[in-house]
Design a protein around this motif. Structure first.
Motif, PDB file in Angstrom:
ATOM      1  N   UNK A   1       1.093  -1.185   0.205  1.00 35.40           N
ATOM      2  CA  UNK A   1      -0.164   0.302   0.212  1.00 35.40           C
ATOM      3  C   UNK A   1       1.083   1.360  -0.205  1.00 35.40           C
ATOM      4  N   UNK A   2       0.406   2.300  -0.835  1.00 37.38           N
ATOM      5  CA  UNK A   2       1.664   3.250  -0.821  1.00 37.38           C
ATOM      6  C   UNK A   2       0.726   4.586  -0.905  1.00 37.38           C
ATOM      7  N   UNK A   3       1.294   5.093   0.176  1.00 37.59           N
ATOM      8  CA  UNK A   3       0.324   6.542   1.170  1.00 37.59           C
ATOM      9  C   UNK A   3       0.919   7.839   0.200  1.00 37.59           C
ATOM     10  N   UNK A   4      -0.191   8.925   0.007  1.00 36.05           N
ATOM     11  CA  UNK A   4       0.028  10.474  -0.330  1.00 36.05           C
ATOM     12  C   UNK A   4       1.602  10.368   0.859  1.00 36.05           C
ATOM     13  N   UNK A   5       1.785  10.349   2.237  1.00 31.53           N
ATOM     14  CA  UNK A   5       3.242  10.345   2.103  1.00 31.53           C
ATOM     15  C   UNK A   5       4.333   9.619   1.932  1.00 31.53           C
TER      16      UNK A   5
ATOM     17  N   UNK B   1       4.165   8.868  -1.995  1.00 25.25           N
ATOM     18  CA  UNK B   1       4.646  10.448  -2.767  1.00 25.25           C
ATOM     19  C   UNK B   1       5.581  11.099  -2.549  1.00 25.25           C
ATOM     20  N   UNK B   2       5.161  12.270  -1.816  1.00 20.95           N
ATOM     21  CA  UNK B   2       5.603  12.906  -1.110  1.00 20.95           C
ATOM     22  C   UNK B   2       7.003  12.823  -1.216  1.00 20.95           C
ATOM     23  N   UNK B   3       7.088  11.725  -0.503  1.00 21.57           N
ATOM     24  CA  UNK B   3       9.141  11.472  -0.201  1.00 21.57           C
ATOM     25  C   UNK B   3       9.157  11.135  -1.251  1.00 21.57           C
ATOM     26  N   UNK B   4       9.190  10.254  -2.511  1.00 17.48           N
ATOM     27  CA  UNK B   4       9.764   9.757  -3.682  1.00 17.48           C
ATOM     28  C   UNK B   4      10.058  11.263  -4.617  1.00 17.48           C
ATOM     29  N   UNK B   5       8.432  12.467  -4.173  1.00 17.63           N
ATOM     30  CA  UNK B   5       9.414  13.101  -5.258  1.00 17.63           C
ATOM     31  C   UNK B   5      10.065  14.235  -4.401  1.00 17.63           C
ATOM     32  N   UNK B   6      10.430  13.805  -3.266  1.00 19.31           N
ATOM     33  CA  UNK B   6      11.770  15.253  -2.418  1.00 19.31           C
ATOM     34  C   UNK B   6      12.433  14.335  -3.299  1.00 19.31           C
TER      35      UNK B   6
ATOM     36  N   UNK C   1       7.392   5.786  -6.673  1.00 21.75           N
ATOM     37  CA  UNK C   1       6.617   5.750  -5.594  1.00 21.75           C
ATOM     38  C   UNK C   1       5.267   4.720  -5.864  1.00 21.75           C
ATOM     39  N   UNK C   2       6.438   3.458  -6.450  1.00 21.06           N
ATOM     40  CA  UNK C   2       5.164   1.998  -6.468  1.00 21.06           C
ATOM     41  C   UNK C   2       5.220   1.071  -5.570  1.00 21.06           C
ATOM     42  N   UNK C   3       6.791   1.419  -5.279  1.00 18.60           N
ATOM     43  CA  UNK C   3       6.794   0.969  -3.449  1.00 18.60           C
ATOM     44  C   UNK C   3       7.446   1.589  -2.606  1.00 18.60           C
ATOM     45  N   UNK C   4       6.468   1.899  -1.283  1.00 16.82           N
ATOM     46  CA  UNK C   4       7.853   3.285  -0.642  1.00 16.82           C
ATOM     47  C   UNK C   4       9.002   2.734  -0.048  1.00 16.82           C
ATOM     48  N   UNK C   5       9.945   3.680   0.394  1.00 19.46           N
ATOM     49  CA  UNK C   5      11.406   3.706   0.932  1.00 19.46           C
ATOM     50  C   UNK C   5      10.864   3.598   2.063  1.00 19.46           C
ATOM     51  N   UNK C   6      12.225   2.602   2.414  1.00 19.65           N
ATOM     52  CA  UNK C   6      12.510   2.230   4.144  1.00 19.65           C
ATOM     53  C   UNK C   6      13.006   3.750   4.154  1.00 19.65           C
ATOM     54  N   UNK C   7      13.412   3.070   5.637  1.00 21.36           N
ATOM     55  CA  UNK C   7      14.059   4.234   6.174  1.00 21.36           C
ATOM     56  C   UNK C   7      16.040   3.986   6.281  1.00 21.36           C
TER      57      UNK C   7
ATOM     58  N   UNK D   1       0.274  10.184   9.009  1.00 22.85           N
ATOM     59  CA  UNK D   1       0.235   9.300   9.516  1.00 22.85           C
ATOM     60  C   UNK D   1      -0.526   8.017   8.262  1.00 22.85           C
ATOM     61  N   UNK D   2       0.210   6.856   8.992  1.00 21.89           N
ATOM     62  CA  UNK D   2      -0.371   6.133   8.591  1.00 21.89           C
ATOM     63  C   UNK D   2      -1.772   5.832   8.722  1.00 21.89           C
ATOM     64  N   UNK D   3      -2.426   5.427   7.341  1.00 22.06           N
ATOM     65  CA  UNK D   3      -3.761   5.058   7.988  1.00 22.06           C
ATOM     66  C   UNK D   3      -3.239   4.095   9.457  1.00 22.06           C
ATOM     67  N   UNK D   4      -4.386   4.642  10.461  1.00 24.27           N
ATOM     68  CA  UNK D   4      -4.690   3.779  11.470  1.00 24.27           C
ATOM     69  C   UNK D   4      -3.580   3.739  12.712  1.00 24.27           C
ATOM     70  N   UNK D   5      -3.144   4.907  12.516  1.00 27.64           N
ATOM     71  CA  UNK D   5      -1.796   5.484  13.136  1.00 27.64           C
ATOM     72  C   UNK D   5      -2.339   6.544  13.711  1.00 27.64           C
ATOM     73  N   UNK D   6      -2.508   6.881  15.124  1.00 28.80           N
ATOM     74  CA  UNK D   6      -2.043   8.616  15.376  1.00 28.80           C
ATOM     75  C   UNK D   6      -0.502   9.212  15.126  1.00 28.80           C
ATOM     76  N   UNK D   7      -0.808  10.665  15.302  1.00 30.79           N
ATOM     77  CA  UNK D   7       1.053  11.609  15.590  1.00 30.79           C
ATOM     78  C   UNK D   7       0.871  11.928  17.040  1.00 30.79           C
TER      79      UNK D   7
END
Length: 89
Positions: free
Chosen positions: A6-10, A12-17, A49-55, A81-87
């Motif tokens: 699952x790729x999130x908006x986050x 996609x933003x990180x891949x763009x950066x 952003x097909x696959x998210x970057x790991x830390x 935040x990832x779905x289901x997680x609170x910041x």
């Protein structure tokens, strides 16, 4: 068979950066692949952003690009935040 990711908006933003920082550094994908040991398809899936970057991947890229890893996480991504997680507040 690969597990769907699952790729999130986050993501996609990180891949763009990351793409923007690579462009600023003027490093070629071939050089980046040599430095990281990643195959073209591996790198391309993350940059698109097909696959998210790991830390750890972000840390590796930051080292190669000579930037702080935080610069690879744009301000607008820090509010998600990832779905289901609170910041934490």
């Amino acid at each position: 068979m690969e597990t769907p990711v699952t790729v999130t908006e986050t993501d996609r933003l990180i891949a763009g950066a990351v793409r923007a920082e690579i462009a600023r550094s003027r490093i070629r994908q071939r050089e980046l692949m040599e430095e990281t040991g990643w195959k073209r398809s591996y790198l391309t899936r993350r940059l698109s952003a097909t696959v998210p970057f790991s830390v750890s991947e972000l840390i590796t890229l930051a080292r190669i690009l000579g930037v702080d890893v935080v610069s690879l996480i744009p301000d607008e991504a820090r509010g998600y935040a990832a779905p289901g997680l609170a910041l934490a507040s």
